[in-house]
Design an enzyme around this catalytic site. Structure first.
Site, PDB file in Angstrom:
ATOM      1  N   PHE A  95       0.836  -1.190   0.000  1.00 57.77           N
ATOM      2  CA  PHE A  95       0.000   0.000   0.000  1.00 57.77           C
ATOM      3  C   PHE A  95       0.881   1.253   0.000  1.00 57.77           C
ATOM      4  CE2 PHE A  95      -2.067  -3.517   2.094  1.00 57.77           C
ATOM      5  CZ  PHE A  95      -3.328  -3.545   1.528  1.00 57.77           C
ATOM      6  N   HIS A 117       1.164  -4.526   7.580  1.00 61.90           N
ATOM      7  CA  HIS A 117       1.488  -5.448   8.665  1.00 61.90           C
ATOM      8  C   HIS A 117       1.752  -4.619   9.916  1.00 61.90           C
ATOM      9  CE1 HIS A 117       3.108  -8.327   5.334  1.00 61.90           C
ATOM     10  NE2 HIS A 117       1.792  -8.198   5.308  1.00 61.90           N
TER      11      HIS A 117
END
Length: 238
Positions: A2, A108
């Protein structure tokens, strides 16, 4: 992968701690609505970041989508504290034609940080966050003017205090209307992902130093340093 540039704000329309449907897989699931804008090219199995957490689409229609949330994700993020009606930051995984306006974000989440203070500064807001004691090693990767991702928003670090385990960012007026953080209160938890490039660089340097010190070259270097220190002390004493 992203960019940390939030596309839209969605809203939680359902939370199922034990979803027995085929798309729920007997686990924790979240359904997000008001998401039509980012579902025009959606497919089952696609990745969408919710508050900076990379999750897999298991079901969708024209305006909503469902994701499963693993126990580890619930432990590391603020997703488990969401309620029906809450707004959430949404970003689709980047494609080859995306302008790279933020920074490389994996989705993450490392842990959550708490909002310590917020101060108006003209039309901007300065937020100060504190890293939990048990995750204090993350401060190694938070540097002034470096990247950081907070609830999926790519931001620039202003100040860092390693002793207090705090760091600050400033949010401009444009961003304030397009992300969830300005709606949060002091003490609320925010998902944080530190710059992964810092992690890779740190691990690479640590590995190089370890190989050096464990090898004959490293032993020779240490011996030379000790010889110099001892020689200097001896000359000072004489």
């Amino acid at each position: 992968m992203f960019t940390g540039i939030v596309e839209i704000l969605g809203s939680i329309i359902d939370i199922a701690p034990l979803d027995s449907s085929e798309s729920g897989g007997q686990g924790f699931s979240i359904t997000v609505g008001n998401a039509a804008e980012i579902l025009t090219d959606c497919h089952l199995g696609d990745s969408i970041a919710i508050n900076g957490t990379c999750l897999t689409v298991t079901q969708f229609d024209a305006s909503s989508f469902k994701v499963g949330v693993a126990p580890e994700t619930l432990r590391k993020t603020n997703l488990g504290s969401l309620k029906v009606g809450d707004a959430v930051n949404l970003e689709r995984a980047m494609n080859a034609h995306t302008r790279f306006g933020g920074h490389m974000v994996q989705g993450h989440v490392d842990t959550t940080v708490s909002i310590l203070s917020r101060t108006d500064d003209g039309n901007a807001i300065t937020f100060v966050f504190q890293v939990p004691e048990e995750y204090k090693e993350l401060m190694n990767y938070i540097v002034p003017k470096g990247f950081i991702c907070l609830d999926g928003t790519s931001l620039t670090v202003i100040d860092v205090d390693d002793v207090k385990r705090t760091f600050s960012i400033m949010m401009i007026a444009y961003t304030q209307t397009r992300v969830v953080m300005p709606t949060k209160a002091l003490g609320d938890q925010v998902n944080v992902e530190v710059d992964m490039m810092g992690k890779y660089a740190s691990k690479g340097v640590e590995a190089m130093i370890k190989r050096f010190l464990d090898g004959e070259e490293g032993e020779g270097m240490v011996a030379k340093v000790l010889d110099r220190v001892l020689a200097k002390r001896a000359s000072t004493t004489n």
